[in-house]
Design a protein around this motif. Structure first.
Motif: not given
Length: 239
Positions: A65-91
């Protein structure tokens, strides 16, 4: 204070991440940590508040029911370019996919406790070395403050004092709006003799006002409307 968000629909994994963050940062600095188990709620939060987080730790699979973490990260890149993104996944098969967006680190689930400290240290270093062009420097009484440009909503002049408004803080300075605008990008525009706004943070532009997602309404002067509307349209076509 550092603002950190964890978005992970897996409660076990999110607990592992929180423990690793606490272990890595507890003795270093003060921080506020927000935990989201629902990707939709997290998306609403970053959109309504233009991503107020310094560091976001994202799972990639967040449920159907949600966007993927990668899609959300793209939004964050636009909204706040200074935000540091760390991905965590078992895949691990997602590792190549994360390069479609700006991020700091990718950690596999079985190495959370091992690598979280390194990921956070790199994030903190990136935050501390943000370029001068990304910030507005203002003198407030006898102190100088560095304000990230993407945190500024609007600037207001009241008699002999100018107030720079962010979502969480207000900065008062004697410097005039016109002087401040000369040090800011073109998406900061004068909209009234007493106001200037950050068009990237505005939700809507009407003939007499600019609307922000926190409900704040800023007046637009009659002689400013056409220029403000045109600039707002151009910025939104670039999203």
């Amino acid at each position: 204070m550092l603002n950190i968000a964890i978005c992970d629909d897996n409660s076990v994994q999110s607990e592992m991440i929180q423990t690793a963050v606490d272990h890595s940062l507890n003795s270093l600095l003060s921080y506020n940590l927000c935990l989201f188990h629902d990707g939709k709620l997290f998306e609403h939060e970053i959109l309504s508040r233009h991503c107020p987080y310094d560091i976001v730790i994202l799972d990639i699979e967040l449920g159907n029911s949600s966007k993927s973490g990668i899609e959300l990260a793209k939004q964050i890149n636009y909204l706040n370019p200074m935000t540091q993104i760390i991905f965590v996944s078992q895949c691990l098969e997602y590792a190549p996919d994360v390069y479609v967006c700006r991020h700091t680190y990718f950690i596999s689930r079985d190495r959370i406790s091992e690598l979280m400290e390194s990921a956070l240290n790199i994030s903190l270093e990136n935050l501390s070395t943000c370029s001068v062009e990304d910030c507005l420097y203002v003198k407030v009484r006898k102190s100088q403050y560095k304000i990230p440009q993407n945190k500024i909503l609007y600037i207001e002049r009241n008699i002999r004092e100018t107030t720079i408004h962010t979502y969480t803080t207000e900065f008062q300075t004697s410097e005039k709006i016109d002087s401040i605008l000369r040090r800011l990008p073109d998406y900061f525009v004068s909209c009234h003799r007493s106001y200037a706004i950050n068009l990237k943070m505005a939700s809507a532009i009407h003939r007499n006002s600019a609307i922000f997602s926190n409900g704040r309404v800023i007046p637009i002067g009659r002689t400013h409307y056409e220029d403000v509307k045109k600039a707002f349209t151009i910025i939104n076509t670039l999203k």
